[in-house]
Design a protein around this motif. Structure first.
Motif, PDB file in Angstrom:
ATOM      1  N   CYS A 139       0.852  -1.188   0.000  1.00  0.00           N
ATOM      2  CA  CYS A 139       0.000   0.000   0.000  1.00  0.00           C
ATOM      3  C   CYS A 139       0.889   1.239   0.000  1.00  0.00           C
TER       4      CYS A 139
ATOM      5  N   CYS B 239      -0.360   5.044   4.581  1.00  0.00           N
ATOM      6  CA  CYS B 239       0.658   3.985   4.582  1.00  0.00           C
ATOM      7  C   CYS B 239       2.003   4.512   4.109  1.00  0.00           C
TER       8      CYS B 239
ATOM      9  N   CYS C  17      -7.512  -0.892   4.357  1.00  0.00           N
ATOM     10  CA  CYS C  17      -7.313  -1.388   5.720  1.00  0.00           C
ATOM     11  C   CYS C  17      -7.225  -0.278   6.763  1.00  0.00           C
TER      12      CYS C  17
ATOM     13  N   GLY D 113      -9.522   0.446  10.326  1.00  0.00           N
ATOM     14  CA  GLY D 113      -9.663  -0.489  11.438  1.00  0.00           C
ATOM     15  C   GLY D 113      -8.742  -0.155  12.586  1.00  0.00           C
TER      16      GLY D 113
ATOM     17  N   GLN E 278      -5.960  -1.781  13.155  1.00  0.00           N
ATOM     18  CA  GLN E 278      -4.592  -2.153  12.823  1.00  0.00           C
ATOM     19  C   GLN E 278      -3.821  -0.932  12.332  1.00  0.00           C
TER      20      GLN E 278
ATOM     21  N   PHE F  16       0.435  -1.308   5.342  1.00  0.00           N
ATOM     22  CA  PHE F  16      -0.149  -2.599   5.031  1.00  0.00           C
ATOM     23  C   PHE F  16       0.466  -3.179   3.766  1.00  0.00           C
TER      24      PHE F  16
ATOM     25  N   GLU G  34      -0.058  -6.927   1.190  1.00  0.00           N
ATOM     26  CA  GLU G  34      -0.855  -8.108   0.908  1.00  0.00           C
ATOM     27  C   GLU G  34       0.074  -9.119   0.247  1.00  0.00           C
TER      28      GLU G  34
ATOM     29  N   ARG H  89      -3.758 -10.027   3.919  1.00  0.00           N
ATOM     30  CA  ARG H  89      -3.363  -8.682   4.347  1.00  0.00           C
ATOM     31  C   ARG H  89      -2.614  -8.739   5.666  1.00  0.00           C
TER      32      ARG H  89
ATOM     33  N   ALA I 183      -0.726  -6.124   8.575  1.00  0.00           N
ATOM     34  CA  ALA I 183      -0.650  -4.742   9.065  1.00  0.00           C
ATOM     35  C   ALA I 183       0.656  -4.503   9.810  1.00  0.00           C
TER      36      ALA I 183
END
Length: 84
Positions: A9, A14, A47, A50, A52, A56, A58, A63, A65
């Motif tokens: 990300c 991020c 993401c 949330g 986390q 991030f 993947e 995924r 964090a």
């Protein structure tokens, strides 16, 4: 040869929380590791809303964090070992 899909990300949150460094780490990996990777970058992995913490990534659809430079290297090396 099976490739490992790694998506980093690079959305604003991020990116400033370490995504830029993760991109640099991936790009500086040795060729014998890079040849097993399909690396892509995403403006958002969805993401950030949330509990986390960013950044991030993947890996093959999973995924993860709060990835640091060191944990990214560990994750990638472990995934490569699993496909060799």
């Amino acid at each position: 040869m099976e490739k490992i899909n790694v998506k980093i990300c690079v959305g604003t949150m991020c990116y400033v929380m370490g995504g830029a460094e993760l991109r640099d780490v991936i790009e500086s990996l040795p060729q014998n590791i890079l040849e097993h990777l399909n690396v892509s970058y995403s403006p958002c992995l969805g993401c950030g809303k949330g509990e986390q913490a960013p950044p991030f990534i993947e890996v093959n659809g999973k995924r993860i964090a709060g990835v640091s430079k060191n944990s990214l290297i560990q994750i990638v090396k472990e995934e490569v070992r699993n496909v060799i």
